[in-house]
Design a protein around this motif. Structure first.
Motif, PDB file in Angstrom:
ATOM      1  N   ASN A 116     116.050  70.498  75.489  1.00 32.84           N
ATOM      2  CA  ASN A 116     114.669  71.721  75.559  1.00 32.84           C
ATOM      3  C   ASN A 116     114.935  72.003  74.392  1.00 32.84           C
ATOM      4  N   ARG A 117     115.243  71.560  73.446  1.00 35.68           N
ATOM      5  CA  ARG A 117     115.552  72.099  72.087  1.00 35.68           C
ATOM      6  C   ARG A 117     113.514  71.747  71.559  1.00 35.68           C
ATOM      7  N   LEU A 118     113.244  70.348  71.324  1.00 37.00           N
ATOM      8  CA  LEU A 118     112.249  69.650  71.743  1.00 37.00           C
ATOM      9  C   LEU A 118     111.189  70.272  72.077  1.00 37.00           C
ATOM     10  N   ALA A 119     111.459  70.599  73.861  1.00 35.11           N
ATOM     11  CA  ALA A 119     110.946  71.130  74.232  1.00 35.11           C
ATOM     12  C   ALA A 119     109.919  72.315  74.436  1.00 35.11           C
ATOM     13  N   ASP A 120     110.990  73.100  73.356  1.00 32.86           N
ATOM     14  CA  ASP A 120     110.242  74.471  72.795  1.00 32.86           C
ATOM     15  C   ASP A 120     110.060  74.286  71.884  1.00 32.86           C
ATOM     16  N   ALA A 121     110.326  73.550  70.777  1.00 33.64           N
ATOM     17  CA  ALA A 121     109.258  73.577  69.523  1.00 33.64           C
ATOM     18  C   ALA A 121     107.912  72.783  70.012  1.00 33.64           C
ATOM     19  N   ILE A 122     108.213  71.836  70.532  1.00 32.56           N
ATOM     20  CA  ILE A 122     106.311  71.911  71.151  1.00 32.56           C
ATOM     21  C   ILE A 122     105.664  72.877  71.901  1.00 32.56           C
ATOM     22  N   PRO A 156      96.130  70.051  61.707  1.00 31.87           N
ATOM     23  CA  PRO A 156      97.440  71.148  61.490  1.00 31.87           C
ATOM     24  C   PRO A 156      98.677  70.008  61.889  1.00 31.87           C
ATOM     25  N   SER A 157      99.618  70.411  61.061  1.00 33.04           N
ATOM     26  CA  SER A 157     100.812  69.338  61.633  1.00 33.04           C
ATOM     27  C   SER A 157     102.086  70.146  61.446  1.00 33.04           C
ATOM     28  N   THR A 158     102.898  69.855  62.798  1.00 34.88           N
ATOM     29  CA  THR A 158     104.474  70.087  61.979  1.00 34.88           C
ATOM     30  C   THR A 158     105.634  69.080  62.244  1.00 34.88           C
ATOM     31  N   TYR A 159     106.455  69.327  61.496  1.00 33.51           N
ATOM     32  CA  TYR A 159     107.546  68.177  61.634  1.00 33.51           C
ATOM     33  C   TYR A 159     108.610  68.860  61.871  1.00 33.51           C
ATOM     34  N   ARG A 183     103.927  72.761  58.372  1.00 33.97           N
ATOM     35  CA  ARG A 183     105.197  73.945  59.402  1.00 33.97           C
ATOM     36  C   ARG A 183     106.197  72.825  59.785  1.00 33.97           C
ATOM     37  N   THR A 184     107.344  73.492  59.673  1.00 31.09           N
ATOM     38  CA  THR A 184     108.424  72.957  59.599  1.00 31.09           C
ATOM     39  C   THR A 184     109.825  73.335  61.272  1.00 31.09           C
ATOM     40  N   GLU A 185     110.680  72.483  61.718  1.00 29.25           N
ATOM     41  CA  GLU A 185     111.222  72.959  62.297  1.00 29.25           C
ATOM     42  C   GLU A 185     112.998  71.703  62.816  1.00 29.25           C
ATOM     43  N   LYS A 186     113.738  73.070  62.942  1.00 30.94           N
ATOM     44  CA  LYS A 186     114.920  71.621  63.014  1.00 30.94           C
ATOM     45  C   LYS A 186     115.774  71.694  64.479  1.00 30.94           C
ATOM     46  N   VAL A 187     116.175  70.902  64.662  1.00 27.64           N
ATOM     47  CA  VAL A 187     117.328  70.569  65.084  1.00 27.64           C
ATOM     48  C   VAL A 187     118.601  69.898  64.743  1.00 27.64           C
ATOM     49  N   ASP A 188     120.167  70.249  65.250  1.00 24.24           N
ATOM     50  CA  ASP A 188     120.928  69.398  64.658  1.00 24.24           C
ATOM     51  C   ASP A 188     121.076  67.888  65.795  1.00 24.24           C
ATOM     52  N   VAL A 203     102.140  64.443  70.282  1.00 21.68           N
ATOM     53  CA  VAL A 203     103.634  64.317  69.540  1.00 21.68           C
ATOM     54  C   VAL A 203     104.091  62.677  69.772  1.00 21.68           C
ATOM     55  N   ALA A 204     104.781  62.256  68.026  1.00 24.16           N
ATOM     56  CA  ALA A 204     105.227  61.245  67.960  1.00 24.16           C
ATOM     57  C   ALA A 204     106.095  60.935  66.708  1.00 24.16           C
TER      58      ALA A 204
END
Length: 249
Positions: free
Chosen positions: A236-242, A189-192, A220-225, A75-76
């Motif tokens: 918690n949102r970041l932890a869920d995405a990871i 494999p990567s997620t942004y 792959r992409t995810e987003k948070v406000d 996670v970077a």
């Protein structure tokens, strides 16, 4: 039986990996193993002339994990994505499997991070000029943020942002000029994670890196406000995405 996985956290410029502690605590409650990297370029006694020291320390954490037969999710955050990509060379899961070695980096998670191609640097990605909020020393060896609250913590309370600012340390400016020689996201494999309120790496820049620089690769992409620091404002949102990444791997 699949190898166990460790999640290794790499911070961005000026930051200690302790910024991830709330995220790490959340992941620990669901049984995930974690590790964190203290970058050589953050608060050094002598400033670095390039990102080599950061690459070396990140790689040492990866090597310790894979030599123990573990898979790695890296996670970077922000600047950390550049030396992290460089550090993965030869340590991705597929390469190690071909060499009959256990463990390897199975996923790279970019948290509003720099995703760049070979031959490019953070400086070239930002247009080849200092950003308005860069406070660079006359010798061009050290850089600090002149407006950290507005740039990094614009969705946090005054008290929380003041605590975050107090933890920042000077960064080795010349690391921003180091050119990438290995784009790990082409292999791993990567997620942004898009951070929609980011004032340091605006969402338009984040999308340009994913949609243009990495065009043709399945990022792959995810987003948070959230601001540039989702580990503080939406941990918690970041932890869920990871966690979703680890489960899928």
């Amino acid at each position: 039986m699949a190898p166990a996985t460790v999640i290794i956290f790499v911070p961005g410029a000026w930051h200690s990996p302790d910024c991830f502690d709330t995220v790490i605590e959340n992941l620990g409650k669901s049984g995930h193993s974690t590790d964190k990297v203290y970058l050589a370029s953050v608060g050094p006694q002598t400033h670095l002339s390039g990102f080599g020291g950061d690459v070396e320390v990140i790689r040492s954490h990866i090597l310790r994990a894979v030599d123990a037969g573990l898979n790695v999710v890296l996670v970077a955050h922000s600047y950390g994505g550049i030396p992290s990509s460089e550090a993965i060379k030869g340590l991705d899961y597929e390469t190690r499997q071909k060499n009959s070695e256990q463990g390897g980096v199975v996923h790279l998670f970019f948290c509003c991070s720099f995703l760049i191609d070979e031959g490019h640097s953070l400086f070239s990605t930002m247009g080849g000029r200092d950003l308005p909020w860069y406070d660079v020393t006359q010798d061009r060896l050290e850089v600090n943020p002149s407006t950290p609250v507005e740039t990094f913590y614009n969705d946090m309370s005054d008290d929380a942002s003041c605590r975050a600012v107090a933890q920042l340390r000077p960064h080795s400016y010349q690391t921003f000029y180091s050119k990438c020689t290995y784009a790990a996201w082409k292999v791993v494999p990567s997620t942004y994670l898009y951070c929609l309120k980011d004032a340091a790496v605006p969402i338009s820049v984040q999308k340009t890196m994913v949609e243009n620089t990495a065009s043709g690769y399945p990022i792959r992409t995810e987003k948070v406000d959230a601001s540039h620091s989702p580990f503080f404002s939406v941990p918690n949102r970041l932890a869920d995405a990871i966690r979703r990444v680890v489960v899928e791997e």
